[in-house]
Write a protein that holds these residues in place. Structure first.
Motif, PDB file in Angstrom:
ATOM      1  N   LEU A  44     -10.874  -4.861   5.364  1.00  0.00           N
ATOM      2  CA  LEU A  44     -11.130  -3.603   4.461  1.00  0.00           C
ATOM      3  C   LEU A  44      -9.574  -3.180   4.139  1.00  0.00           C
ATOM      4  CD1 LEU A  44     -12.812  -1.743   2.755  1.00  0.00           C
ATOM      5  CD2 LEU A  44     -12.789   0.041   5.035  1.00  0.00           C
ATOM      6  N   SER A  45      -8.773  -2.799   5.080  1.00  0.00           N
ATOM      7  CA  SER A  45      -7.314  -2.674   4.707  1.00  0.00           C
ATOM      8  C   SER A  45      -6.574  -3.374   3.900  1.00  0.00           C
ATOM      9  CB  SER A  45      -6.564  -2.472   6.228  1.00  0.00           C
ATOM     10  OG  SER A  45      -7.192  -1.541   7.155  1.00  0.00           O
ATOM     11  N   VAL A  46      -6.829  -4.767   4.134  1.00  0.00           N
ATOM     12  CA  VAL A  46      -6.309  -5.619   3.175  1.00  0.00           C
ATOM     13  C   VAL A  46      -6.778  -5.552   1.884  1.00  0.00           C
ATOM     14  CG1 VAL A  46      -5.742  -8.284   2.677  1.00  0.00           C
ATOM     15  CG2 VAL A  46      -5.574  -7.329   5.078  1.00  0.00           C
ATOM     16  N   LEU A  47      -7.995  -5.608   1.508  1.00  0.00           N
ATOM     17  CA  LEU A  47      -8.556  -5.477   0.455  1.00  0.00           C
ATOM     18  C   LEU A  47      -8.241  -4.165  -0.124  1.00  0.00           C
ATOM     19  CD1 LEU A  47     -12.371  -6.467   1.079  1.00  0.00           C
ATOM     20  CD2 LEU A  47     -10.614  -7.687  -0.260  1.00  0.00           C
ATOM     21  N   LEU A  48      -8.027  -2.872   0.392  1.00  0.00           N
ATOM     22  CA  LEU A  48      -7.686  -1.516  -0.282  1.00  0.00           C
ATOM     23  C   LEU A  48      -6.289  -1.819  -0.627  1.00  0.00           C
ATOM     24  CD1 LEU A  48      -9.224   0.765   2.331  1.00  0.00           C
ATOM     25  CD2 LEU A  48      -9.878   0.695  -0.171  1.00  0.00           C
ATOM     26  N   VAL A  49      -5.459  -2.072   0.037  1.00  0.00           N
ATOM     27  CA  VAL A  49      -4.126  -2.365  -0.361  1.00  0.00           C
ATOM     28  C   VAL A  49      -3.845  -3.347  -1.455  1.00  0.00           C
ATOM     29  CG1 VAL A  49      -1.752  -2.929   0.414  1.00  0.00           C
ATOM     30  CG2 VAL A  49      -2.971  -1.649   2.008  1.00  0.00           C
ATOM     31  N   TYR A 109       3.536   8.159  -6.020  1.00  0.00           N
ATOM     32  CA  TYR A 109       2.539   7.273  -4.817  1.00  0.00           C
ATOM     33  C   TYR A 109       3.403   6.894  -3.834  1.00  0.00           C
ATOM     34  CZ  TYR A 109       0.226   2.866  -3.464  1.00  0.00           C
ATOM     35  OH  TYR A 109      -0.078   1.857  -2.652  1.00  0.00           O
ATOM     36  N   LEU A 110       4.690   6.300  -3.825  1.00  0.00           N
ATOM     37  CA  LEU A 110       5.454   5.458  -2.806  1.00  0.00           C
ATOM     38  C   LEU A 110       5.613   6.207  -1.600  1.00  0.00           C
ATOM     39  CD1 LEU A 110       7.973   3.398  -4.867  1.00  0.00           C
ATOM     40  CD2 LEU A 110       5.861   2.673  -3.573  1.00  0.00           C
ATOM     41  N   PRO A 111       6.089   7.342  -1.553  1.00  0.00           N
ATOM     42  CA  PRO A 111       6.563   7.893  -0.266  1.00  0.00           C
ATOM     43  C   PRO A 111       5.209   8.321   0.611  1.00  0.00           C
ATOM     44  CG  PRO A 111       6.811   9.476  -1.907  1.00  0.00           C
ATOM     45  CD  PRO A 111       6.344   8.435  -2.760  1.00  0.00           C
ATOM     46  N   ARG A 112       4.262   8.617  -0.056  1.00  0.00           N
ATOM     47  CA  ARG A 112       3.082   8.770   0.462  1.00  0.00           C
ATOM     48  C   ARG A 112       2.048   7.583   1.051  1.00  0.00           C
ATOM     49  NH1 ARG A 112       4.009  12.194  -3.353  1.00  0.00           N
ATOM     50  NH2 ARG A 112       3.514  14.442  -2.890  1.00  0.00           N
ATOM     51  N   ALA A 113       2.340   6.499   0.172  1.00  0.00           N
ATOM     52  CA  ALA A 113       1.862   5.158   0.747  1.00  0.00           C
ATOM     53  C   ALA A 113       2.640   4.664   2.024  1.00  0.00           C
ATOM     54  CB  ALA A 113       2.077   4.182  -0.363  1.00  0.00           C
ATOM     55  N   VAL A 114       3.914   4.665   2.087  1.00  0.00           N
ATOM     56  CA  VAL A 114       4.766   4.342   2.991  1.00  0.00           C
ATOM     57  C   VAL A 114       4.378   5.322   4.506  1.00  0.00           C
ATOM     58  CG1 VAL A 114       7.161   4.621   4.159  1.00  0.00           C
ATOM     59  CG2 VAL A 114       6.860   3.781   1.598  1.00  0.00           C
ATOM     60  N   LEU A 115       4.117   6.279   4.248  1.00  0.00           N
ATOM     61  CA  LEU A 115       3.667   7.127   5.344  1.00  0.00           C
ATOM     62  C   LEU A 115       2.423   6.582   6.139  1.00  0.00           C
ATOM     63  CD1 LEU A 115       4.576  10.467   4.546  1.00  0.00           C
ATOM     64  CD2 LEU A 115       5.474   9.383   6.298  1.00  0.00           C
ATOM     65  N   LEU A 116       1.409   6.288   5.154  1.00  0.00           N
ATOM     66  CA  LEU A 116       0.087   5.835   5.548  1.00  0.00           C
ATOM     67  C   LEU A 116       0.213   4.265   5.923  1.00  0.00           C
ATOM     68  CD1 LEU A 116      -2.184   6.905   2.732  1.00  0.00           C
ATOM     69  CD2 LEU A 116      -2.169   7.687   4.929  1.00  0.00           C
ATOM     70  N   PHE A 117       1.383   3.573   5.475  1.00  0.00           N
ATOM     71  CA  PHE A 117       1.427   2.289   5.700  1.00  0.00           C
ATOM     72  C   PHE A 117       2.075   2.150   7.303  1.00  0.00           C
ATOM     73  CE2 PHE A 117       3.964  -1.989   5.994  1.00  0.00           C
ATOM     74  CZ  PHE A 117       2.855  -2.654   5.830  1.00  0.00           C
ATOM     75  N   ALA A 118       2.718   3.343   7.511  1.00  0.00           N
ATOM     76  CA  ALA A 118       3.485   3.284   8.968  1.00  0.00           C
ATOM     77  C   ALA A 118       2.286   3.344   9.931  1.00  0.00           C
ATOM     78  CB  ALA A 118       4.356   4.510   8.933  1.00  0.00           C
ATOM     79  N   GLY A 169      -4.087   4.072  14.880  1.00  0.00           N
ATOM     80  CA  GLY A 169      -3.481   4.036  13.395  1.00  0.00           C
ATOM     81  C   GLY A 169      -4.328   3.127  12.797  1.00  0.00           C
ATOM     82  N   GLN A 170      -4.640   1.852  13.251  1.00  0.00           N
ATOM     83  CA  GLN A 170      -5.546   0.948  12.717  1.00  0.00           C
ATOM     84  C   GLN A 170      -6.846   1.339  12.307  1.00  0.00           C
ATOM     85  OE1 GLN A 170      -4.898  -2.161  15.383  1.00  0.00           O
ATOM     86  NE2 GLN A 170      -2.849  -2.877  14.752  1.00  0.00           N
ATOM     87  N   THR A 171      -7.294   2.393  13.064  1.00  0.00           N
ATOM     88  CA  THR A 171      -8.908   2.689  12.882  1.00  0.00           C
ATOM     89  C   THR A 171      -8.615   3.825  11.736  1.00  0.00           C
ATOM     90  OG1 THR A 171      -9.216   2.360  15.126  1.00  0.00           O
ATOM     91  CG2 THR A 171     -10.681   3.864  13.654  1.00  0.00           C
ATOM     92  N   VAL A 172      -7.358   4.710  11.674  1.00  0.00           N
ATOM     93  CA  VAL A 172      -7.564   6.095  11.031  1.00  0.00           C
ATOM     94  C   VAL A 172      -6.894   5.590   9.715  1.00  0.00           C
ATOM     95  CG1 VAL A 172      -6.376   8.223  10.799  1.00  0.00           C
ATOM     96  CG2 VAL A 172      -7.434   7.674  12.954  1.00  0.00           C
ATOM     97  N   ALA A 173      -5.942   4.572   9.758  1.00  0.00           N
ATOM     98  CA  ALA A 173      -5.284   4.614   8.240  1.00  0.00           C
ATOM     99  C   ALA A 173      -5.984   3.928   7.273  1.00  0.00           C
ATOM    100  CB  ALA A 173      -4.094   3.480   8.759  1.00  0.00           C
ATOM    101  N   PRO A 174      -6.993   2.836   7.579  1.00  0.00           N
ATOM    102  CA  PRO A 174      -7.908   2.687   6.298  1.00  0.00           C
ATOM    103  C   PRO A 174      -8.796   3.734   5.776  1.00  0.00           C
ATOM    104  CG  PRO A 174      -7.942   1.292   8.408  1.00  0.00           C
ATOM    105  CD  PRO A 174      -7.257   2.319   8.749  1.00  0.00           C
ATOM    106  N   VAL A 175      -9.157   4.717   6.434  1.00  0.00           N
ATOM    107  CA  VAL A 175      -9.767   5.861   6.005  1.00  0.00           C
ATOM    108  C   VAL A 175      -9.027   6.711   5.111  1.00  0.00           C
ATOM    109  CG1 VAL A 175     -11.323   7.937   6.718  1.00  0.00           C
ATOM    110  CG2 VAL A 175     -11.544   5.791   8.135  1.00  0.00           C
ATOM    111  N   LEU A 176      -8.011   7.063   5.832  1.00  0.00           N
ATOM    112  CA  LEU A 176      -7.002   7.828   4.839  1.00  0.00           C
ATOM    113  C   LEU A 176      -6.289   7.099   3.639  1.00  0.00           C
ATOM    114  CD1 LEU A 176      -4.675   9.291   7.844  1.00  0.00           C
ATOM    115  CD2 LEU A 176      -6.535  10.517   6.508  1.00  0.00           C
ATOM    116  N   TRP A 177      -6.170   5.737   3.790  1.00  0.00           N
ATOM    117  CA  TRP A 177      -5.889   5.130   2.605  1.00  0.00           C
ATOM    118  C   TRP A 177      -6.888   5.161   1.581  1.00  0.00           C
ATOM    119  CZ3 TRP A 177      -1.226   2.863   1.848  1.00  0.00           C
ATOM    120  CH2 TRP A 177      -1.137   1.992   0.647  1.00  0.00           C
ATOM    121  N   PHE A 178      -8.135   4.898   1.988  1.00  0.00           N
ATOM    122  CA  PHE A 178      -9.313   4.981   1.018  1.00  0.00           C
ATOM    123  C   PHE A 178      -9.427   6.121   0.219  1.00  0.00           C
ATOM    124  CE2 PHE A 178     -13.475   5.896  -0.320  1.00  0.00           C
ATOM    125  CZ  PHE A 178     -13.777   4.701  -0.952  1.00  0.00           C
TER     126      PHE A 178
END
Length: 261
Positions: free
Chosen positions: A82-87, A146-155, A163-172
């Motif tokens: 899901l993370s790969v598809l979202l990004v 977009y960029l600075p916020r995306a970098v924080l989420l990517f981290a 992180g791998q569980t929470v990040a996809p939800v926040l990224w969505f």
């Protein structure tokens, strides 16, 4: 900034569904063709390439999980996919939006004229092309937001399990919010409403707008349907602008922001 009572009764789901209806309006269909063509070529090619690579990428990403957490594979694997598809979908839809920006602006302009009966001063593709420097500046503003916020989420993805569980939800949800900004920006920018003013206005209806953005984000990840989502989203966002925000910035068919300059 307050919305009209009738506009408040309609949520983001309504405007998403309305976008599918509006793209087929007589007189509007021809303005759908160019942004649709850009999206079909770019997103079609991009997703064909992505699915040819997923077989290599997913095992490589799963190998980063510590051995003692291997029992979580069944849970982490769909999250990674899901993370790969979202990004990926957001990245390539952003490129498509950049290329199609002048045509999407024209589509929003023509649809607004159809919905309100009040044509904007710009009335054709050549008028839009003259505004190309302003349109591209606006795209850069969105990218800078977009960029600075995306970098924080990517981290967050580098924090094992949590992180791998929470990040996809926040990224969505972040992607959904960026979708709202991306597509609502076309009618706002046609009236030269500043980027900051637009974000404040959209924030006043954040839950409804996130419904709209979430649906667009989901359809961006679905093969075939993602090929037509760009003009659908532009039409839905323009209908939202006409119902909720236009009266705030346009008085007697005169742009508020234009009269200030």
């Amino acid at each position: 900034m307050t919305s009209s009572q009738s506009a408040r009764q309609e949520n983001g789901v309504h405007y998403f569904k309305k976008g599918w209806t509006l793209i087929s309006l007589p007189g509007i269909r021809r303005f759908v063709i160019l942004p649709l063509a850009v999206n079909v070529v770019l997103m079609g090619g991009a997703f064909w390439w992505l699915f040819s690579k997923l077989g290599e990428w997913i095992p490589a990403m799963m190998s980063k999980i510590p051995a003692w957490l291997s029992w979580l594979d069944y849970l982490v694997w769909p999250i990674v996919v899901l993370s790969v598809l979202l990004v990926f979908s957001y990245f390539f839809s952003t490129i498509a939006n950049w290329i199609a920006a002048p045509f999407s602006g024209l589509l929003a302009e023509q649809l607004e004229a159809r919905l309100t009966g009040k044509p904007l001063p710009d009335s054709g593709i050549w008028d839009i092309m003259k505004d190309l420097p302003r349109i591209m500046k606006r795209e850069w503003q969105k990218l800078a937001y977009y960029l600075p916020r995306a970098v924080l989420l990517f981290a967050l993805y580098f924090i094992p399990v949590f992180g791998q569980t929470v990040a996809p939800v926040l990224w969505f949800f972040f992607s959904a919010w960026m979708v709202v900004i991306q597509y609502c920006d076309y009618p706002f920018d046609n009236h030269k409403v500043s980027f900051a003013d637009m974000r404040r206005s959209l924030g006043s209806n954040k839950i409804d707008n996130l419904q709209f953005g979430s649906l667009v984000s989901l359809f961006t990840m679905i093969p075939v349907l993602n090929l037509v989502i760009l003009p659908v989203a532009v039409c839905g966002a323009t209908a939202m602008w006409c119902d909720r925000y236009r009266a705030v910035y346009v008085k007697n068919n005169i742009d508020v922001n234009t009269t200030r300059t």
